[in-house]
Design a protein around this motif. Structure first.
Motif, PDB file in Angstrom:
ATOM      1  N   VAL A 190      14.689  -0.288   5.918  1.00 55.26           N
ATOM      2  CA  VAL A 190      15.144  -1.198   4.858  1.00 55.26           C
ATOM      3  C   VAL A 190      14.541  -0.787   3.516  1.00 55.26           C
ATOM      4  N   ALA A 191      15.258  -1.106   2.448  1.00 59.08           N
ATOM      5  CA  ALA A 191      14.809  -0.741   1.110  1.00 59.08           C
ATOM      6  C   ALA A 191      13.618  -1.572   0.642  1.00 59.08           C
ATOM      7  N   SER A 192      13.504  -2.801   1.141  1.00 67.16           N
ATOM      8  CA  SER A 192      12.466  -3.713   0.645  1.00 67.16           C
ATOM      9  C   SER A 192      11.727  -4.428   1.777  1.00 67.16           C
ATOM     10  N   PRO A 193      10.993  -3.693   2.613  1.00 67.64           N
ATOM     11  CA  PRO A 193      10.271  -4.387   3.687  1.00 67.64           C
ATOM     12  C   PRO A 193       9.186  -5.323   3.166  1.00 67.64           C
ATOM     13  N   HIS A 194       8.644  -5.023   1.983  1.00 69.53           N
ATOM     14  CA  HIS A 194       7.644  -5.929   1.403  1.00 69.53           C
ATOM     15  C   HIS A 194       8.265  -7.296   1.117  1.00 69.53           C
ATOM     16  N   TYR A 195       9.549  -7.334   0.742  1.00 64.61           N
ATOM     17  CA  TYR A 195      10.236  -8.614   0.554  1.00 64.61           C
ATOM     18  C   TYR A 195      10.507  -9.291   1.899  1.00 64.61           C
ATOM     19  N   LYS A 205       4.981   8.418 -13.249  1.00 66.30           N
ATOM     20  CA  LYS A 205       6.000   7.380 -13.467  1.00 66.30           C
ATOM     21  C   LYS A 205       7.323   7.751 -12.808  1.00 66.30           C
ATOM     22  N   GLU A 206       7.353   8.895 -12.123  1.00 67.55           N
ATOM     23  CA  GLU A 206       8.593   9.344 -11.488  1.00 67.55           C
ATOM     24  C   GLU A 206       8.925   8.466 -10.289  1.00 67.55           C
ATOM     25  N   TYR A 207      10.193   8.080 -10.182  1.00 61.38           N
ATOM     26  CA  TYR A 207      10.624   7.254  -9.059  1.00 61.38           C
ATOM     27  C   TYR A 207      10.846   8.119  -7.830  1.00 61.38           C
ATOM     28  N   LYS A 208      10.468   7.588  -6.685  1.00 64.10           N
ATOM     29  CA  LYS A 208      10.623   8.287  -5.411  1.00 64.10           C
ATOM     30  C   LYS A 208      11.148   7.300  -4.376  1.00 64.10           C
ATOM     31  N   ILE A 209      11.722   7.827  -3.313  1.00 65.64           N
ATOM     32  CA  ILE A 209      12.160   6.987  -2.204  1.00 65.64           C
ATOM     33  C   ILE A 209      10.942   6.690  -1.337  1.00 65.64           C
ATOM     34  N   PRO A 210      10.616   5.430  -1.133  1.00 65.49           N
ATOM     35  CA  PRO A 210       9.458   5.099  -0.292  1.00 65.49           C
ATOM     36  C   PRO A 210       9.680   5.552   1.150  1.00 65.49           C
ATOM     37  N   ARG A 211       8.611   5.961   1.796  1.00 64.69           N
ATOM     38  CA  ARG A 211       8.654   6.410   3.188  1.00 64.69           C
ATOM     39  C   ARG A 211       7.556   5.705   3.988  1.00 64.69           C
ATOM     40  N   GLY A 212       7.763   5.657   5.302  1.00 61.47           N
ATOM     41  CA  GLY A 212       6.774   5.072   6.193  1.00 61.47           C
ATOM     42  C   GLY A 212       7.064   3.610   6.480  1.00 61.47           C
ATOM     43  N   GLY A 213       6.468   3.117   7.550  1.00 59.45           N
ATOM     44  CA  GLY A 213       6.657   1.715   7.927  1.00 59.45           C
ATOM     45  C   GLY A 213       8.131   1.379   8.044  1.00 59.45           C
ATOM     46  N   LEU A 258       0.837  -1.210   0.000  1.00 59.04           N
ATOM     47  CA  LEU A 258       0.000   0.000   0.000  1.00 59.04           C
ATOM     48  C   LEU A 258       0.867   1.253   0.000  1.00 59.04           C
ATOM     49  N   LEU A 259       1.913   1.260   0.839  1.00 60.41           N
ATOM     50  CA  LEU A 259       2.808   2.420   0.878  1.00 60.41           C
ATOM     51  C   LEU A 259       3.465   2.647  -0.485  1.00 60.41           C
ATOM     52  N   LEU A 260       3.888   1.568  -1.135  1.00 60.52           N
ATOM     53  CA  LEU A 260       4.484   1.701  -2.466  1.00 60.52           C
ATOM     54  C   LEU A 260       3.477   2.246  -3.471  1.00 60.52           C
ATOM     55  N   SER A 261       2.241   1.792  -3.393  1.00 61.39           N
ATOM     56  CA  SER A 261       1.232   2.244  -4.356  1.00 61.39           C
ATOM     57  C   SER A 261       0.932   3.727  -4.180  1.00 61.39           C
ATOM     58  N   ARG A 262       1.071   4.246  -2.975  1.00 61.45           N
ATOM     59  CA  ARG A 262       0.799   5.667  -2.725  1.00 61.45           C
ATOM     60  C   ARG A 262       1.862   6.578  -3.337  1.00 61.45           C
ATOM     61  N   LEU A 263       3.005   6.009  -3.700  1.00 62.37           N
ATOM     62  CA  LEU A 263       4.027   6.803  -4.374  1.00 62.37           C
ATOM     63  C   LEU A 263       3.540   7.280  -5.734  1.00 62.37           C
TER      64      LEU A 263
END
Length: 200
Positions: free
Chosen positions: A135-140, A122-130, A110-115
């Motif tokens: 870590v770069a990949s908490p979903h993993y 299509k712009e890349y951003k640094i994920p925030r929250g949680g 969900l946090l990634l989708s809010r980016l």
């Protein structure tokens, strides 16, 4: 990804619905956990994920093969019918580990989708929250937790091998993801590890 997840979901649901296809608490709970995980995946593809680009077919096939191994776990569990139960029963702790993993994975998706909340962004951003703060990949990380939940529910060597294999694969993806962030964003925090907070 919907094409890859849906057949596995159907097999898990049919296994639960057909009388005698699964027997005993361990088999039923394992099958129900698969169905819940795959249903989450299908719903995420339909309503949550916002992709920045396409996924190479090889990567998609490799990821989807992991779900074939989940279905194989149901078959392997069936082969254990009549064998003595493990001396230490990890069934219900496994359900808890699975629930934590699946919930954490969903939250970070969900946090990634809010980016890309605008839909066309299509712009890349640094994920925030949680756990993105650590870590770069908490979903993993939570996907790995989910697979170890399956292994604890199943308590077969096959399920453990699948969990370890998934962990190795996702650790590699996490490492590559962190390296990508570092290469694209000068401001990427050095404290943010690849997969395990404060460690790696």
């Amino acid at each position: 990804m919907l094409v890859f997840y849906s057949p596995a979901l159907v097999v898990a649901l049919v296994s639960l619905a057909v009388s005698g296809a699964v027997e005993g608490a361990r088999e039923r709970i394992l099958c129900a956990a698969f169905a819940a995980h795959l249903l989450k995946r299908v719903l995420e593809v339909l309503f949550v994920h916002r992709y920045s680009g396409s996924m190479p077919l090889g990567t998609a096939l490799l990821i989807s093969s992991g779900y074939l191994f989940l279905l194989a776990m149901i078959y392997v569990q069936r082969l254990t019918r009549g064998l003595p139960e493990p001396a230490v029963d990890l069934l219900y702790p496994g359900v808890l580990v699975f629930a934590v993993g699946n919930t954490g994975n969903f939250y970070h998706h969900l946090l990634l989708s809010r980016l890309r909340a605008g839909g066309g962004d299509k712009e890349y951003k640094i994920p925030r929250g949680g756990l993105f703060e650590l870590v770069a990949s908490p979903h993993y990380l939570f996907e790995i937790v989910t697979f170890f939940g399956f292994a604890m529910i199943s308590q077969t060597v096959f399920a453990l091998v699948v969990a370890v294999d998934s962990a190795v694969f996702l650790a590699g993806r996490s490492s590559a993801t962190r390296k990508w962030y570092v290469s694209k964003f000068e401001e990427f925090p050095a404290r943010v590890k690849a997969l395990v907070p404060y460690v790696w």
